[in-house]
Design an enzyme around this catalytic site. Sequence first.
Site, PDB file in Angstrom:
ATOM      1  N   CYS A 171      41.002  22.656  52.564  1.00 58.80           N
ATOM      2  CA  CYS A 171      42.177  21.807  52.522  1.00 58.80           C
ATOM      3  C   CYS A 171      41.876  20.451  53.171  1.00 58.80           C
ATOM      4  O   CYS A 171      40.882  19.814  52.844  1.00 58.80           O
ATOM      5  CB  CYS A 171      43.347  22.550  53.181  1.00 58.80           C
ATOM      6  SG  CYS A 171      44.984  21.909  52.777  1.00 58.80           S
ATOM      7  N   THR A 172      42.692  20.022  54.125  1.00 55.51           N
ATOM      8  CA  THR A 172      42.490  18.708  54.746  1.00 55.51           C
ATOM      9  C   THR A 172      41.371  18.709  55.785  1.00 55.51           C
ATOM     10  O   THR A 172      41.108  17.673  56.404  1.00 55.51           O
ATOM     11  CB  THR A 172      43.798  18.185  55.384  1.00 55.51           C
ATOM     12  OG1 THR A 172      44.271  19.145  56.325  1.00 55.51           O
ATOM     13  CG2 THR A 172      44.847  17.905  54.319  1.00 55.51           C
TER      14      THR A 172
END
Length: 192
Positions: free
Chosen positions: A105-106
């Site tokens: 993800c981030t």
Amino acid sequence: MITIGILIYPQVEELDFVGPFEVLSYINKVRPDSTKVMLVAENADPIRAFNGMRVIPDTTMQDCPALDVLVVPGGKGRVVAMKNPVIQDFIHKQMIGAQFVTSVCTGAFLLAEAGLLSCKKATTYHTAFAELEAYSVQVLSKKVVQDGKIITAGGVSSGLELGLYVLKQLYGLAIAQEVAAKIEYQVDITNL
């Protein structure tokens, strides 16, 4: 035995690190002594994750051995973590000898801030594509993207796919499929 470190820090997204931890550890039930998976943090204090889970690291960045695979999860805390020089130094040191440096993800922003994604293909959380492109990254809308020894996964639940993809790279498709079947996760690993 493959040594895997999963970086954790305050406000890390729980599923971003628990998903890959489960998959990358589960192989030991299918094929004993395949991996050693550790949670790695800046210090030994418990970490409070984004949704409130408290987690105790297995080792500190300073004491962490050379890793074969580094997993960098995302979450709200990534905004501070990506600017932390201790974390950046740790990522750079582990990059040297690791087979794979990965993000969920981030978590891709910690790799981007370290300069590891410049002019590479990668993915992240769908609402952060434009932000990642600002780091000279070719962002792809895919669950898992590999560019050399960097592997990124897009979305909170993508840690499961990342873990299975890494197992496929390390141990082959059949083992990855067996682990997916054992945890009852239905995904076409051949297309990851």
